[in-house]
Design an enzyme around this catalytic site. Structure first.
Site: not given
Ligand code: ARG
Length: 458
Positions: A156, A283, A290, A277
């Site tokens: 979980h 970043k 992804e 970024s």
């Protein structure tokens, strides 16, 4: 404009028809398979005394030249070339004259395209299986390098019990192993040659489908000509296998995304495998991970799309079947790109073992071990669960170390408190396939044996 069917038609095809039905832009990648299929068909025609060896030579030479022209990108396609089969046959006739005009004897584009696509599928499934196999090898190396380092295991997404990092990495490796297995099984079922089925019913000419199947290196020839030209199960199965590979890569991707966050900090991405970024200078983003996750939507879409295309089709060939190619090419391409990128990402990443271990070294992670300690003293597990659960609640509510409560408990004490020391509980997962060092070492050995077996099968 001469179509393949101009004998029967008075009018040329409309521009709209051509624009809508053309498949050349995507089926061009079947060119080498189409040429291989034509060469095999020519051998069959010679064997059936339909072509003389001289004519076969003329066609063979034309096909050689076409291969060169395609290779050098000097092949000129015409507006009337609706697909790669038409283009190659047209050019063969230009180059070989009357002999070329005999190439299509006893053959239809229906058995031709099915043959081409099976050749492509067989080859592509082999490359995907090979690349996955290499990724599995890379996971074995990472698992070896990880040694006895451990991290929290989650259920979980809540911390559950510590596990070795090697165990976690190999868990993904076994899933990819099932993918390799599935791809090879699909390849086996795809390994049937439809050539000789004709448009749908076979031929009146003395052609031998078993002969051409053998020339093309297929495992078997078709059993039923209607089935041979209608069957796209091998495409659907390939798309399913590739979608499931995608699902597995996506799950790895999701963990990379989590692990590379500031909050988890289990993994630091290499510059070459992360992106920055355009606005936020600080970043470092896990775009590969992804997209491994994101592109899986499309892989599932490709499978779903094909199944819907197939579901209402009567036997035998219907033009709808032309819609089989783009999803297949796309899924193969995307999965190969994803495997390569993810492999680079994983092997270049810096796993922060200390951070993982610190996260796992929370006393509550030993709760099950404490309950099992009570069980070995004779207490029923359900009662032990209540006792330890009570201690954990107490420790949280009264903000006292769990170890103190364990130490003071009449059924627990010193030995039990020792279980709470950092790094102890993970060593106690000793059962086969379990997460502790001895079990994982044995697992890694079996995993490597599996890799050796796969190496031979691929
Ligand atoms: N481009 C077609 C396809 O990909 C080739 C077969 C055409 N057959 C036909 N009967 N029109 O399916």
């Amino acid at each position: 404009m001469n179509t393949l069917w101009h004998g029967r038609f008075e009018a040329a095809p409309s521009d709209e028809l051509l624009a809508f039905t053309v498949s050349l832009p995507f089926d061009r990648r079947l060119a080498s398979d189409d040429i291989a299929g034509s060469r095999a068909h020519v051998s069959g025609l010679v064997r059936a005394h339909i072509l003389t060896p001289h004519e076969a030579d003329a066609i063979g030479t034309a096909l050689d030249q076409i291969e060169d022209e395609l290779q050098a990108a000097t092949f000129s396609f015409l507006a009337s070339d609706e697909d790669i089969h038409t283009a190659i046959e047209r050019r063969t006739t230009e180059l070989a004259g009357p002999a070329g005009a005999k190439l299509h004897t006893g053959r239809s584009r229906n058995d031709q395209v099915a043959t081409d696509l099976r050749l492509y599928t067989r080859r592509s499934l082999t490359s995907v299986a090979l690349r996955l196999h290499e990724l599995r090898g890379a996971l074995a190396e990472l698992a070896t390098d990880a040694g006895d380092a451990y991290l929290p295991g989650y259920t979980h997404l809540q911390q559950a019990q510590p596990v070795l990092l090697a165990h976690h990495l190999l868990a993904h490796g076994w899933a990819l192993g099932r993918d390799v297995d599935r791809l090879l099984a699909t390849r086996q079922r795809a390994d049937v040659c439809p050539l000789g089925a004709g448009a749908l019913a076979g031929s009146s000419l003395p052609l031998d489908p078993e002969f051409t199947a053998e020339v093309l290196g297929f495992d078997a020839a078709f059993e039923n000509s209607l089935d041979a030209v209608s069957d796209r199960d091998f495409v659907a199965e390939s798309l399913f296998d590739l979608a499931l590979v995608g699902v597995h890569l996506s799950r790895i991707g999701e963990e990379v995304v989590l692990w590379s966050t500031e909050e988890f900090g289990f993994l630091h991405l290499h510059d070459a495998y992360s992106t920055g970024s355009s606005m936020l200078p600080q970043k470092k983003n896990p775009d590969i991970a992804e997209l491994a996750r994101g592109k899986t939507g499309r892989l599932i879409g490709n499978l779903t799309g094909l199944l819907v295309t197939l579901k209402g089709l009567p036997l035998a060939y219907n033009r709808d079947l032309q819609e089989d190619k783009e999803p297949l090419f796309d899924s193969v391409d995307q999965v190969l790109l994803a495997i390569a990128a993810l492999r680079g990402l994983l092997t270049s990443s810096d796993f922060d073992l200390q951070r993982m271990q610190r996260a796992a070294d929370v006393p509550h992670g030993a709760a099950t071990d404490l309950a099992e300690h009570l069980v070995s003293g004779g207490m029923p597990f359900r009662d032990a669960h209540v006792v330890v659960g009570g201690l954990v609640r107490d420790a949280i509510e009264r903000r006292v170390p769990l170890a103190d409560l364990v130490q003071a408990h009449p059924d627990l004490g010193e030995d039990a408190a020792a279980l709470l020391e950092p790094g102890v509980t993970v060593t106690r997962r000793t059962t086969r396939g379990g997460a502790g060092p001895d079990a994982v070492a044995a697992q890694l050995a079996r995993y490597k044996e599996d890799l050796v077996k796969d190496q031979q099968r691929i």
